[in-house]
Scaffold this active site. Structure first.
Site, short mmCIF file in Angstrom:
data_model
loop_
_atom_site.label_atom_id
_atom_site.label_comp_id
_atom_site.label_asym_id
_atom_site.label_seq_id
_atom_site.Cartn_x
_atom_site.Cartn_y
_atom_site.Cartn_z
N LYS A 255 0.94 -1.29 0.03
CA LYS A 255 -0.03 -0.03 0.03
C LYS A 255 0.83 1.03 0.09
CE LYS A 255 -4.76 -0.80 1.51
NZ LYS A 255 -5.29 -1.15 2.77
N ARG A 256 2.09 1.22 0.42
CA ARG A 256 2.86 2.55 0.64
C ARG A 256 3.33 2.84 -0.72
NH1 ARG A 256 8.31 1.33 0.93
NH2 ARG A 256 8.21 -1.01 1.24
#
Ligand code: GLU
Length: 498
Positions: A255-256
């Site tokens: 997700k980052r």
């Protein structure tokens, strides 16, 4: 005799459909379709605590969007069901009991507190982690005593203490581990649910899976699985561990790095054919040059042998480029159909205009060459569908011009365009130009020198007046599609702003 290809995609419904998992599904599907085999969708939902409501639906939605279809699964059924592991608990229990009877597994009564203490000690002494086998050799009586105390045991595999376990991975070649490095892993939890290892092996056997194609992160589980296959007397499938998708920093895509759900890519306006092509080329290739491949070409040319060993980077610029190419390839009808739902979802657009199919169809060709995503199409065309443009009136002031000069230019344009409008109304269609790009240019281009302006100066003032933006599709085409009335209204509104 070669066994028919039966492959499976076995997601755990613990969250959104990650592009990495969907790519695993795609590799399985490509092999199935290439070889006339079957793809099975099996939901590995035995981790009750991590189960997420709606995850199965989202996974299926992601697969459907890409056109990845399956032959057996929870929704379509099949001869090897049920396809939810939570509905197959009896099978795992039986297998675990069989292993206990054979002496290949044992009950373990260690409490979570004891295991925690054990782990802390191992960390302190810098020992490798793993169960210390305290319950491995309990007698029947010792077990019975603990049962009588009401302790619910787990079932652990009795991993051989010596020897090696190895196999030939289609991608990695020979993989061999010393059994002494493996611990006595849990097969059945105290609530009666199996662990991933047990359920996975029991089902891959029961469903007659020929190839296990999964991400590299599972490679360390495979020796455990092989020990289970051997103990249960099952023939193991072929194993194919493909590399993972990496972020630009070479770490596992997460997700980052931005969006990772396949459905986010749909929502951002990527076409399914782009996504399929793009994901296939992360870790697989036909040769060292072919980039654009249709679904059928991927199926025709797919082979496990051309999956590489190294992780491949998720390159967003390449995705944008590829999507642009696919957008340009669409026919007018396909483009319209693809864009339509995104336009309809655009809250800033005027609903009446958006519903005017003829108008939308006139607008779309103006951006098809330039847009890289369908969402970009919406952004680039929004001014066509908004009745009241909102923009900073400072934008109207042309380069090296002041407010007065800008006002004068707009007023002159208004007047000349007015003539074109009147002219057209009083004339027959065949003999005089309509409000189209050519006639607009014919009227507006000569105006610039009359006003002592460069054409660029005049056109940019007009562009802002009719679109509210400094960059837009070609001015005269844009004005022609907007139409006489709307252009005149917008120029009048711009004059008022000034
Ligand atoms: N349930 C596992 C997952 O979520 C499946 C791994 C495998 O394919 O064996 O990825």
């Amino acid at each position: 005799m070669t066994t028919p290809v039966r492959v499976r995609f076995a997601p755990s419904p613990t969250g959104y459909p990650h592009v990495g998992n969907i790519r695993t599904a795609m590799f399985n599907w490509l092999l199935a379709r290439h070889s006339g085999g079957k793809l099975i969708l099996r939901i590995e939902d035995t981790d009750v605590a991590r189960k997420v409501e709606g995850a199965v639906k989202a996974i299926m939605e992601g697969l459907n969007w890409l056109g990845i279809d399956w032959d057996e699964g929870p929704d379509v059924g099949g001869d090897y069901g049920p396809y939810y592991q939570s509905e197959r608990l009896e099978l795992y229990k039986k297998a675990a009991e069989r292993l206990i009877e054979q002496g290949d597994a044992y009950y373990c009564y260690c409490s979570p507190e004891r295991l925690e203490e054990m782990r802390a000690g191992q960390v302190k002494r810098k020992e490798p982690p793993g169960y210390d086998r305290l319950c491995r050799d309990l007698t029947r009586d010792e077990c019975a005593r603990r049962e009588a105390e009401g302790i619910k045991p787990v079932v652990r595999f009795k991993t051989p203490l010596e020897g090696q376990t190895g196999y030939n991975d289609v991608i990695w070649g020979n993989v061999v581990v010393n059994n002494s490095t493996l611990d006595d892993f849990v097969l059945l939890k105290s609530d009666g649910y199996p662990t991933y290892h047990l359920a996975n092996v029991v089902d891959d056997h029961a469903m007659e899976i020929s190839h296990v194609i999964r991400a590299e992160e599972w490679i360390s589980s495979t020796p455990r699985h092989l020990l289970l296959y051997r103990a249960l007397g099952f023939e193991p499938p072929r194993f194919v561990h493909h590399p993972m998708i990496l972020g630009p920093d070479r770490a596992k895509l997460s997700k980052r790095h931005g969006a990772v759900s396949i459905l986010d890519y749909r929502d951002m306006g990527y076409l399914p054919q782009t996504m399929l092509n793009f994901l296939a080329l992360i870790g697989w290739s036909l040769d060292d040059k072919t980039e654009m491949m249709s679904k059928q070409e991927l199926i025709d040319n797919f082979s496990l042998e051309r999956i590489g060993k190294t992780g491949a980077i998720f390159n967003r610029e390449k995705l944008d480029w590829m999507n642009g190419v696919y957008i340009r390839k669409l026919t007018a009808d396909e483009f319209f159909d693809a864009v339509q739902p995104y336009l309809m979802d655009d809250l800033d657009a005027g609903k009446v205009l958006i519903s005017d199919e003829e108008y939308v169809r006139a607008v779309l060709p103006l951006v098809q060459e330039r847009a890289r995503t369908l969402v970009e199409v919406v952004e680039l065309t929004r001014f066509f569908f908004t009745e009241d443009l909102s923009y900073d009136s400072a934008l109207l002031i042309g380069k090296n011009m002041d407010k007065a000069a800008t006002f004068e230019a707009l007023e002159a344009a208004q007047e000349d365009l007015g003539k074109l409008v009147v002219l057209q109304e009083s004339a027959t269609r065949e003999t005089l130009p309509a409000f189209d790009a050519d006639s607009l240019e014919g009227v507006l281009r000569p105006l610039a020198p009359e006003l002592d302006l460069k054409t660029g100066q005049l056109f940019s003032v007009l562009r802002v007046a009719v679109t509210g933006r400094t960059a837009a599709p070609p001015l005269f085409d844009t004005m022609a599609v907007l139409g006489r009335e709307r252009c005149m209204q917008r120029i009048a509104a711009a004059l008022k702003r000034l």
